[in-house]
Design an enzyme around this catalytic site. Structure first.
Site, PDB file in Angstrom:
ATOM      1  N   ASP A   1      20.857 -25.349  12.424  1.00 53.93           N
ATOM      2  CA  ASP A   1      20.009 -25.892  11.361  1.00 53.93           C
ATOM      3  C   ASP A   1      20.421 -25.285  10.027  1.00 53.93           C
ATOM      4  OD1 ASP A   1      17.579 -27.506  10.636  1.00 53.93           O
ATOM      5  OD2 ASP A   1      16.949 -25.547   9.876  1.00 53.93           O
ATOM      6  N   ILE A   2      20.547 -26.129   8.998  1.00 48.22           N
ATOM      7  CA  ILE A   2      20.927 -25.644   7.670  1.00 48.22           C
ATOM      8  C   ILE A   2      19.740 -24.915   7.045  1.00 48.22           C
ATOM      9  CG2 ILE A   2      21.779 -26.296   5.393  1.00 48.22           C
ATOM     10  CD1 ILE A   2      22.932 -28.807   6.629  1.00 48.22           C
TER      11      ILE A   2
ATOM     12  N   ASN B   1      18.581 -30.504  -1.572  1.00 52.58           N
ATOM     13  CA  ASN B   1      18.225 -31.861  -2.006  1.00 52.58           C
ATOM     14  C   ASN B   1      17.418 -31.851  -3.302  1.00 52.58           C
ATOM     15  OD1 ASN B   1      19.459 -33.427   0.014  1.00 52.58           O
ATOM     16  ND2 ASN B   1      17.773 -33.071   1.427  1.00 52.58           N
TER      17      ASN B   1
ATOM     18  N   ASP C   1      23.765 -35.374   1.150  1.00 57.64           N
ATOM     19  CA  ASP C   1      24.488 -36.188   2.140  1.00 57.64           C
ATOM     20  C   ASP C   1      25.929 -35.702   2.302  1.00 57.64           C
ATOM     21  OD1 ASP C   1      22.229 -37.687   2.504  1.00 57.64           O
ATOM     22  OD2 ASP C   1      22.898 -39.388   1.295  1.00 57.64           O
TER      23      ASP C   1
ATOM     24  N   GLU D   1      18.496 -32.221   9.341  1.00 57.94           N
ATOM     25  CA  GLU D   1      19.677 -31.380   9.143  1.00 57.94           C
ATOM     26  C   GLU D   1      19.984 -30.528  10.370  1.00 57.94           C
ATOM     27  OE1 GLU D   1      16.109 -29.204   7.319  1.00 57.94           O
ATOM     28  OE2 GLU D   1      16.873 -31.253   7.472  1.00 57.94           O
TER      29      GLU D   1
END
Length: 283
Positions: free
Chosen positions: A145-146, A153, A162, A188
């Site tokens: 997971d980021i 964003n 993206d 993500e």
């Protein structure tokens, strides 16, 4: 009868010329290689056939001495018909295969990240789990997971986000083995299925991935109007197959739980499930 011979030869010539059209379309669709070369050779051969038909028609124009003189034009005509049908059939078959491949690719691939999607993931995870249980093979999962992706964003915009997702997926795919499955789990989050991989080896891979991602610029300064290089970190949860696990969902939940522990412990780290034995680090 001479008129019939002329019609047969003319019809055969026109069919051969028509066969060049599907052959040309097929050649344009094929990548460079032996198959494309063979089709190009066939197109040249068809041109020789056309020259042969025209030469025969000129040499035998108006000549008819009996039924025997009709045999060759008939063979020429149906031979040309055969070539035309085969060439059209080959083009149609290639288009159908391409269409099927495209549909299959779209149904199993995440359009943004270019890796497998959730639907394919669930099916493959189920298959790999029971294959490993049946044959007593090791198997592990990585849940990636980021860290703080929402801030990416919010600060840089969703188009940049993206790009980050796509290039992160590319980086992971080039780092793992071809036999490993990389899929978008949701948002993500990515899930990696590692067949024939023990928990300690999966943990090593996770650390290698984490380090590579942390030290890679995913979006460079000036790209998408960025005023600075953009890098991200990830948290990773690792789980591995154990005798007490009876379903792929249990294995998945262990990886998910380990991931959230990694986030609770400060992010940008790897946490392994309790059943994974890790050698002690040298002091």
């Amino acid at each position: 009868m001479s008129l019939l011979i002329s019609v047969l030869l003319l019809g055969g010539t026109l069919m051969l010329l028509s066969a060049v059209v599907p052959v040309g379309r097929l050649i344009l669709q094929l990548p460079p290689g032996p198959v494309r070369t063979w089709w190009q050779a066939l197109s040249i051969l068809i041109s020789f056939f056309v020259a042969g038909y025209v030469s025969y028609a000129i040499l035998h124009w108006g000549v008819y001495e009996g039924f025997v003189d009709l045999i060759v034009p008939l063979i020429f005509f149906f031979g040309a018909l055969f070539v035309l049908l085969v060439c059209n059939l080959s083009l149609n078959t290639a288009n159908d295969i391409k269409r099927i491949f495209t549909l299959e690719y779209e149904s199993t691939t995440d359009s943004l990240m270019g890796i497998y999607n959730r639907r394919f993931l669930e099916k493959r995870l189920h298959e790999e789990f029971f294959r490993s249980k049946r044959y007593d093979f090791p198997m592990s999962l990585l849940m990636v997971d980021i860290d703080r992706f929402k801030l990416v964003n919010d600060r840089f915009g969703h188009p940049v986000g993206d790009i980050v997702l796509k290039r992160l997926a590319e980086l992971i795919v080039t780092t793992v083995r071809e036999s490993d499955v990389v899929a978008r789990y949701g948002g993500e989050e990515l899930l990696l299925i590692l067949p024939h991989t023990r928990g300690d080896n999966a943990h090593l891979l996770a650390e290698r991935l984490r380090f590579a991602i942390e030290n890679t610029v995913l979006v460079k300064k000036g790209e998408s109007d960025l005023e600075e290089d953009l890098q991200v970190t990830v948290s990773i949860g690792v789980s591995t197959l154990a005798p007490e696990l009876t379903s792929s969902q249990q294995l998945l939940k262990q990886a998910d739980k380990a991931l959230y522990q990694a986030k609770d412990q400060g992010r940008n780290r790897v946490v392994a499930a309790p059943n994974i034995f890790l050698p002690e680090k040298e002091s």
